[in-house]
Motif scaffolding. Structure first.
Motif, mmCIF file in Angstrom:
data_model
loop_
_atom_site.group_PDB
_atom_site.id
_atom_site.type_symbol
_atom_site.label_atom_id
_atom_site.label_comp_id
_atom_site.label_asym_id
_atom_site.label_seq_id
_atom_site.Cartn_x
_atom_site.Cartn_y
_atom_site.Cartn_z
ATOM 1 N N ARG A 303 20.200 -8.042 -1.496
ATOM 2 C CA ARG A 303 19.119 -7.853 -2.465
ATOM 3 C C ARG A 303 17.744 -7.928 -1.803
ATOM 4 N N LEU A 304 17.639 -8.715 -0.746
ATOM 5 C CA LEU A 304 16.370 -8.846 -0.036
ATOM 6 C C LEU A 304 16.037 -7.577 0.741
ATOM 7 N N LEU A 305 17.049 -6.968 1.373
ATOM 8 C CA LEU A 305 16.817 -5.840 2.272
ATOM 9 C C LEU A 305 16.812 -4.484 1.580
ATOM 10 N N VAL A 306 17.468 -4.385 0.431
ATOM 11 C CA VAL A 306 17.625 -3.076 -0.218
ATOM 12 C C VAL A 306 16.302 -2.353 -0.456
ATOM 13 N N PRO A 307 15.278 -2.984 -1.041
ATOM 14 C CA PRO A 307 14.031 -2.245 -1.274
ATOM 15 C C PRO A 307 13.402 -1.700 0.010
ATOM 16 N N ALA A 308 13.459 -2.474 1.089
ATOM 17 C CA ALA A 308 12.910 -1.996 2.356
ATOM 18 C C ALA A 308 13.659 -0.758 2.827
ATOM 19 N N GLY A 309 14.990 -0.742 2.638
ATOM 20 C CA GLY A 309 15.781 0.414 3.027
ATOM 21 C C GLY A 309 15.553 1.611 2.129
ATOM 22 N N ARG A 310 15.330 1.384 0.851
ATOM 23 C CA ARG A 310 15.045 2.487 -0.067
ATOM 24 C C ARG A 310 13.719 3.159 0.277
ATOM 25 N N MET A 311 12.812 2.390 0.856
ATOM 26 C CA MET A 311 11.507 2.911 1.264
ATOM 27 C C MET A 311 11.418 3.015 2.783
ATOM 28 N N ALA A 312 12.516 3.361 3.435
ATOM 29 C CA ALA A 312 12.561 3.322 4.903
ATOM 30 C C ALA A 312 11.514 4.223 5.540
ATOM 31 N N LEU A 313 11.327 5.415 5.005
ATOM 32 C CA LEU A 313 10.361 6.343 5.589
ATOM 33 C C LEU A 313 8.938 5.809 5.450
ATOM 34 N N SER A 314 8.594 5.332 4.265
ATOM 35 C CA SER A 314 7.264 4.748 4.054
ATOM 36 C C SER A 314 7.057 3.540 4.956
ATOM 37 N N ASN A 315 8.079 2.715 5.089
ATOM 38 C CA ASN A 315 7.958 1.522 5.922
ATOM 39 C C ASN A 315 7.872 1.863 7.403
ATOM 40 N N TYR A 316 8.619 2.876 7.825
ATOM 41 C CA TYR A 316 8.558 3.306 9.233
ATOM 42 C C TYR A 316 7.141 3.748 9.582
ATOM 43 N N LEU A 317 6.552 4.577 8.746
ATOM 44 C CA LEU A 317 5.182 5.026 8.980
ATOM 45 C C LEU A 317 4.201 3.866 8.805
ATOM 46 N N GLY A 318 4.485 2.991 7.840
ATOM 47 C CA GLY A 318 3.621 1.837 7.625
ATOM 48 C C GLY A 318 3.587 0.897 8.820
ATOM 49 N N GLN A 319 4.719 0.782 9.513
ATOM 50 C CA GLN A 319 4.758 -0.050 10.715
ATOM 51 C C GLN A 319 3.775 0.463 11.760
ATOM 52 N N SER A 320 3.715 1.772 11.895
ATOM 53 C CA SER A 320 2.809 2.368 12.886
ATOM 54 C C SER A 320 1.353 2.188 12.482
ATOM 55 N N VAL A 321 1.074 2.282 11.183
ATOM 56 C CA VAL A 321 -0.288 2.029 10.710
ATOM 57 C C VAL A 321 -0.685 0.590 11.022
ATOM 58 N N ALA A 322 0.236 -0.334 10.759
ATOM 59 C CA ALA A 322 -0.052 -1.750 11.005
ATOM 60 C C ALA A 322 -0.289 -2.033 12.484
ATOM 61 N N THR A 323 0.581 -1.498 13.345
ATOM 62 C CA THR A 323 0.415 -1.760 14.784
ATOM 63 C C THR A 323 -0.830 -1.084 15.338
ATOM 64 N N MET A 324 -1.184 0.067 14.792
ATOM 65 C CA MET A 324 -2.406 0.732 15.240
ATOM 66 C C MET A 324 -3.633 -0.101 14.880
ATOM 67 N N LEU A 325 -3.648 -0.629 13.669
ATOM 68 C CA LEU A 325 -4.780 -1.446 13.235
ATOM 69 C C LEU A 325 -4.852 -2.763 14.009
ATOM 70 N N LEU A 326 -3.701 -3.299 14.359
ATOM 71 C CA LEU A 326 -3.683 -4.561 15.097
ATOM 72 C C LEU A 326 -4.120 -4.388 16.549
ATOM 73 N N PHE A 327 -3.600 -3.362 17.210
ATOM 74 C CA PHE A 327 -3.707 -3.315 18.660
ATOM 75 C C PHE A 327 -4.746 -2.351 19.209
ATOM 76 N N THR A 328 -5.010 -1.233 18.557
ATOM 77 C CA THR A 328 -5.910 -0.250 19.154
ATOM 78 C C THR A 328 -7.362 -0.556 18.823
ATOM 79 N N GLY A 329 -8.261 0.192 19.482
ATOM 80 C CA GLY A 329 -9.684 0.029 19.234
ATOM 81 C C GLY A 329 -10.101 0.472 17.853
ATOM 82 N N VAL A 330 -9.216 1.191 17.158
ATOM 83 C CA VAL A 330 -9.504 1.594 15.779
ATOM 84 C C VAL A 330 -9.566 0.358 14.874
ATOM 85 N N GLY A 331 -8.795 -0.671 15.228
ATOM 86 C CA GLY A 331 -8.737 -1.892 14.426
ATOM 87 C C GLY A 331 -9.213 -3.099 15.204
ATOM 88 N N PHE A 332 -8.307 -4.078 15.387
ATOM 89 C CA PHE A 332 -8.677 -5.333 16.028
ATOM 90 C C PHE A 332 -8.680 -5.270 17.557
#
Length: 390
Positions: A303-332
């Motif tokens: 039950r904990l993992l199902v929603p993340a898997g249902r939104m796998a594509l959004s989450n996959y792209l969201g991971q890249s947005v998060a890491t870009m904001l954290l690590f690159t000069g665009v963000g922090f």
């Protein structure tokens, strides 16, 4: 009762997909956090025993494993989508072509603007092969998958025996290139994009030689498993799941340990061993999660993992947005300033946040934001996220 069983079966797949997202993030975040991994260089700033231990464990237990699980699930879902189209009396081929086209566009934009490397465009291209092979027999599909691994055994084995790869890996040159990449990732948005584009040939070579062929093999195996309903009506006590754990962990961990100890991607023989043994560990992970989710307390994990898997594509792209904001000069701009252990902690933190956000989103919407848009392209209809059930 049958509806409950069917829903549980679909939830099993979604939960596996959600779990695979964590492993993919643990690998991908290293390429966002530092310019050293893509150049196969060791960052001298992180050379402690703890740094090496974290890197070794990730190489042994995570690298080259979770994209296989994700690819297997793609092939499995491909079969389910084909059957759904047949039941609805809809033409499957044009729908899938539109879906793959949408994936390719998303992947191309993702690989240029958000992160070094991308899997969506690869899925789109190899998905065309899967589409062309959708009517082959199970035996033919499995034979092709086995043939792919035989081909890799021969080519990588020959390369490890007869090609001196050290001549292409001058440590001084690799160190300088890694430092330049790190500086570019810490720069402006155009600097970051330029670095992503410059990495495309290196990433493309990996896709042609290893990741692409193994992805197709996993697609085909997933399609066959979907055809034979092997993940349907599981109880968690099946002997085959225990066998997958026994063989998978034994072979997979041994192969992963060799891969990590022998230098990872800088050693062709180590890559060969990892390619041959990674599917075993991927299968063992999947079997373990399936068994766990069918225990009394394991249902909470599902039950904990199902929603993340249902939104796998959004989450996959969201991971890249998060890491870009954290690590690159665009963000922090934290690139090159975070240790391997801290990077791992950030990956887990991002994933936990995504799990929570997925629950919140799906409490109001039937599809993830990107899933809804891709579904509209696939069905050639207006985007629709709020369904009657929402």
């Amino acid at each position: 009762m049958s509806q409950v069983i069917a829903r549980t079966r679909i939830q099993d797949i979604d939960a596996l997909r959600g779990f695979a997202l964590l492993g993919i993030l643990i690998v991908n975040i290293t390429f966002a956090a530092s310019g050293f991994p893509i150049h196969l260089a060791q960052d001298p700033a992180y050379d402690s025993w703890l740094d090496h231990t974290v890197h070794w464990l990730s190489s042994a237990l995570v690298d080259m494993k979770f994209y296989l699980l994700f690819s297997f699930l793609f092939g499995y879902s491909f079969q389910l989508q084909m059957e759904a189209a047949q039941r609805a009396g809809a033409a499957f081929r044009p729908r899938m072509l539109r879906r793959l086209g949408g994936l390719f566009v998303l992947g191309a934009l993702h690989g240029v603007f958000l992160i070094t490397g991308d899997i969506l465009s690869v899925y789109a291209i190899i998905g065309l092969v899967l589409l062309a092979m959708r009517r082959v027999s199970d035996r033919t599909a499995l034979t092709v998958a086995a043939g792919i691994y035989a081909y890799l055994f021969v080519t990588l084995g020959a390369a490890s025996l007869f090609v001196d790869t050290t001549q292409f890996m001058d440590p001084t040159t690799a160190l300088a290139a890694a430092q330049e990449t790190t500086a570019n990732l810490a720069g402006s948005f155009s600097d970051v994009i330029g670095e992503h584009v410059r990495a495309l040939p290196t990433y493309g070579l990996s896709l042609l030689t290893v990741q692409g062929p193994t992805t197709l093999a996993a697609f085909l195996i997933g399609m066959v498993v979907g055809r034979r309903r092997l993940l349907k009506n599981l109880s968690g006590n099946e002997a085959v799941l225990r066998l997958l754990q026994l063989i998978g962990f034994t072979v997979g961990i041994a192969g992963g340990a060799y891969y990590a100890s022998a230098g990872g991607n800088s050693n062709t023989c180590a890559v060969l061993i990892s390619v041959l043994t990674a599917p075993f560990l991927s299968a063992a992970y999947g079997a373990t999660l399936l068994r766990l989710m069918h225990t009394d307390r394991g249902g909470d994990v599902r039950r904990l993992l199902v929603p993340a898997g249902r939104m796998a594509l959004s989450n996959y792209l969201g991971q890249s947005v998060a890491t870009m904001l954290l690590f690159t000069g665009v963000g922090f701009g934290l690139v090159g300033q975070v240790s391997p252990l801290e990077t791992l902690g950030l990956a887990v933190g991002i994933f936990v946040l995504q799990v929570l956000l997925s629950h919140v989103w799906l409490s109001s919407f039937h599809y993830g934001p990107v899933e809804g848009a891709l579904r509209a392209v696939t069905n050639w209809t207006a985007p629709r996220w709020r369904a009657q059930a929402a």
